[in-house]
Design an enzyme around this catalytic site. Structure first.
Site, short mmCIF file in Angstrom:
data_model
loop_
_atom_site.label_atom_id
_atom_site.label_comp_id
_atom_site.label_asym_id
_atom_site.label_seq_id
_atom_site.Cartn_x
_atom_site.Cartn_y
_atom_site.Cartn_z
CB CYS A 2 -0.87 0.04 1.24
SG CYS A 2 -1.84 -1.42 1.50
NE ARG A 27 4.74 1.89 -1.19
CZ ARG A 27 5.63 1.92 -0.21
NH1 ARG A 27 6.79 2.52 -0.40
NH2 ARG A 27 5.38 1.37 0.95
CD1 TRP A 74 -0.23 -5.65 -3.56
CD2 TRP A 74 -0.20 -6.60 -1.54
NE1 TRP A 74 0.30 -6.91 -3.69
CE2 TRP A 74 0.34 -7.52 -2.47
CE3 TRP A 74 -0.28 -6.98 -0.20
CZ2 TRP A 74 0.79 -8.78 -2.10
CZ3 TRP A 74 0.18 -8.24 0.16
CH2 TRP A 74 0.70 -9.13 -0.79
CG ASN A 100 0.48 1.99 3.66
OD1 ASN A 100 -0.58 2.07 3.06
ND2 ASN A 100 1.58 2.63 3.31
#
Ligand code: F6R
Length: 618
Positions: A2, A27, A74, A100
């Site tokens: 993230c 990323r 993510w 994150n």
């Protein structure tokens, strides 16, 4: 993993946040979103998919305002859906949060909030639970200063959290104000003139400011347009310093290259040169590595070395094992960082540990570093990212100085890591038995590398032709011996990551112990067989594949070509090089092979599916 970008200033926040998210794309992510405060209302746009999808959404309905937060997600908790994309809100709808990391006790916190009542959750994420918790505490706190109240509510909520976080949040009724905090997930404050930024990575904000404060674990930062205040989770004033970011926006652009990965492959003459710069001692025929913070006597006392890392860094460590044992005669063990931290590796007082990590943020490697230090062992870092957590938490180390690596597939970081491990081998060797003439030969071999890499890069078109020829293969096998066995692993990893094809790397001699069953006319075998002490052994293995009609791509040097031209289907010829530094050269054609094959197959080279550049979860 993230990414977070936050902005507070006089400019419109939307384009700044969107540009920052684009710079964090590398990323790895699966959804994205922004929350911008417009008057007393928070405008949110978020969706699963690419930043381009979010940009389209923002063009259709532009959010307006001068401060806000944004995120690339993510997925860890909850599927990849619009609802699970960040930002998430508290129960009042006035606090928006991006996060994150992983909140391990989110189920317990969620139950606690549900018992309290008034909390309806709209996503499956751990993040939404944290937003609700902060909101709930904010409601309960008194005090006229709403900024202090929001900081205190964040602090109180984070004290209940078990897990990792980098967060940024805004409140719709607290003008020009963002709160950030970190534990285990990186967060950097960008200090501008009449504007400030938060980001999980400086590359997101370097186009606006090069003054950065790298927050420490347990820091909470209150960010306004013209000031910021850093305190600890315990409520004490935080220690910080403003650092100058070494690179600019141009360094995080693709330049004239179609992909970051190709740009980074072609940067290797310079990145390898930079890994050695100022570190070669020609008079003493050794290496100068002051960052290790160890006197020669301490280095002589080392009787065992553990190299740890993940993925490509682990493959560099495996090369390091051969290198250091050969040059310094010190026993070396290579440990997967994720395994090392959870097992009882026998270690004595004179064991030296190196944690190798390009990003310096990999959770498993950081965990290994912390475990090693907790046990009292001197633990050094080999990192590229200067202000990373691993760099800061280690007892010393060696920076790679490779410049930002944006392509998800690691390329230049591998060759820089191997170069640095050669310097370490040289230094330890010269303190022990390595003679001045042997030391000087290693220096000569290292110094020749940038020029030799230039020559290898000229093979790119030839490698592209080979990639085209095998574009219909559904996988490849990679073989190498000694220093080049880890290169076989690395070549296979590169191929898997960006082409999604099946690939395996093995020591060449293992072929006959089972792998040979895989050999067939449509499965190419890549042999890394330079003209070295084990060439004839490699040749035997190549013949074994040939006898079973397996196509052979041979990477060789010197007299190797003459032997191989009638055996191998394709030959890639690299310059002759000393064994100890050979992996720096042999890895590059394999990077190019994976790259060209991925392009041929139409893959998203810089953002391969499911992968993240900096793996900050375990
Ligand atoms: C491979 C790759 C990964 C990383 C691994 C460690 O191309 O990029 O395998 O090498 O995730 O990353 P760092 O070096 O940042 O710790």
């Amino acid at each position: 993993m993230c990414g977070i970008v936050g902005y507070v200033g006089r400019s419109e926040a939307a384009p700044i946040l969107l540009d920052g998210l684009r710079r964090l794309e590398y990323r790895g992510y699966d959804s994205a979103g922004v929350a911008i405060v417009n008057g007393t209302c928070i405008e949110t746009r978020k969706c699963a998919g690419r930043i381009a999808d979010l940009a389209r959404l923002m063009t259709r309905h532009p959010p307006v305002g001068h401060y806000g937060i944004s995120h690339t997600r993510w997925a860890t908790h909850g599927k990849v859906t619009d609802e699970n994309a960040h930002p998430h809100f508290d129960a009042s709808g006035r606090i928006a949060l991006v996060h994150n990391g992983v909140i391990e006790n989110y189920s317990a916190l969620r139950e606690q909030l549900e018992r309290e009542g008034g909390h309806t959750f709209n996503s499956d994420t751990d993040t939404e639970v944290l937003a609700h918790l902060i909101g709930s505490i904010y409601q309960q706190l008194n005090g006229a200063d709403s900024k202090a109240r929001l900081v205190n509510a964040t602090r109180a909520a984070l004290k209940q959290v078990i897990g990792t976080y980098g967060i940024a949040l805004v409140h719709s009724e607290i003008k020009d104000f963002i709160v950030g905090a970190r534990r285990g997930s990186p967060l950097v404050l960008g200090v501008g003139r009449d504007e400030n930024f938060l980001a999980s990575d400086v590359s997101a904000i370097v186009a606006h400011t090069r003054d950065a404060v790298y927050l420490n674990d347990f820091d909470i930062v209150a960010v306004s347009r013209d000031s910021f205040d850093i305190s600890s989770l315990a409520g004490e004033a935080g220690n910080y310093q403003i650092s100058k970011v070494e690179f600019g926006a141009e360094d995080v652009s693709k330049g004239d290259f179609p992909h970051y990965m190709l740009k980074e492959i072609f940067e290797q003459p310079n990145s390898v040169r930079d890994a050695m710069r100022g570190r070669l001692d020609y008079d003493e025929c050794t290496a100068k590595l002051g960052g290790l913070n160890m006197a020669p006597a301490d280095l002589r006392d080392v009787n065992r070395i553990i190299l740890t890392g993940c993925g490509t860094a682990l493959h560099a460590a495996l090369v390091g094992e051969y290198l250091i044992e050969q040059l310094a005669n010190v026993p070396v063990e290579v440990e997967y960082a994720s395994e090392f931290r959870h097992r009882n590796t026998p270690m004595s007082g004179d064991t030296l540990v190196f944690a190798i990590s390009q990003s310096g943020e990999t959770a498993d490697t950081l965990g290994a570093l912390r475990e090693s230090r907790r046990k009292g062992f001197r633990t050094l870092g080999i990192c590229n990212n200067v202000a990373s957590t691993i760099a800061r938490e280690s007892d010393g180390g060696v920076y790679m100085h490779a410049g930002p690596e944006i392509g998800v597939a690691a390329t230049k970081s591998f060759t820089s890591q191997v170069t640095i491990l050669a310097l370490i081998g040289l230094l330890l060797g010269r303190i022990r038995h390595l003679s001045t003439s042997q030391g000087s030969r290693v220096i000569e071999a290292l110094e020749a590398l940038p020029e030799q890499i230039e020559q290898v890069l000229k093979l790119s078109d030839h490698v592209r032709a080979i990639a085209k020829k095998y574009a219909s293969a559904d996988g490849m096998l990679f073989f190498g011996r000694q220093f080049n066995f880890p290169v076989a692993l690395e070549g296979a990893l590169k191929l898997k990551e960006i082409t999604y094809l099946f690939a395996e790397g093995h020591p060449s001699a293992e072929l006959k112990h089972g792998i040979i069953a895989l050999v067939r006319p449509d499965l190419p075998s890549v042999f890394i067989a330079p003209d070295d002490a084990v060439f004839s052994k490699n040749l035997n293995n190549i013949e074994q594949v040939k006898a079973r009609k397996g196509p052979i791509i041979a990477l060789t040097s010197g007299n190797g070509s003459a032997h191989l031209k009638n055996i191998a289907s394709d030959v890639i010829e690299i310059p002759c090089v000393s064994d100890v530094v050979a992996p720096v050269l042999t890895a590059i054609p394999l990077q190019l092979l994976a790259y060209h094959l991925a392009v041929e197959l139409g893959r998203d080279v810089d953002k391969p599916r499911n992968l993240a550049k900096s793996v900050t979860v375990e």
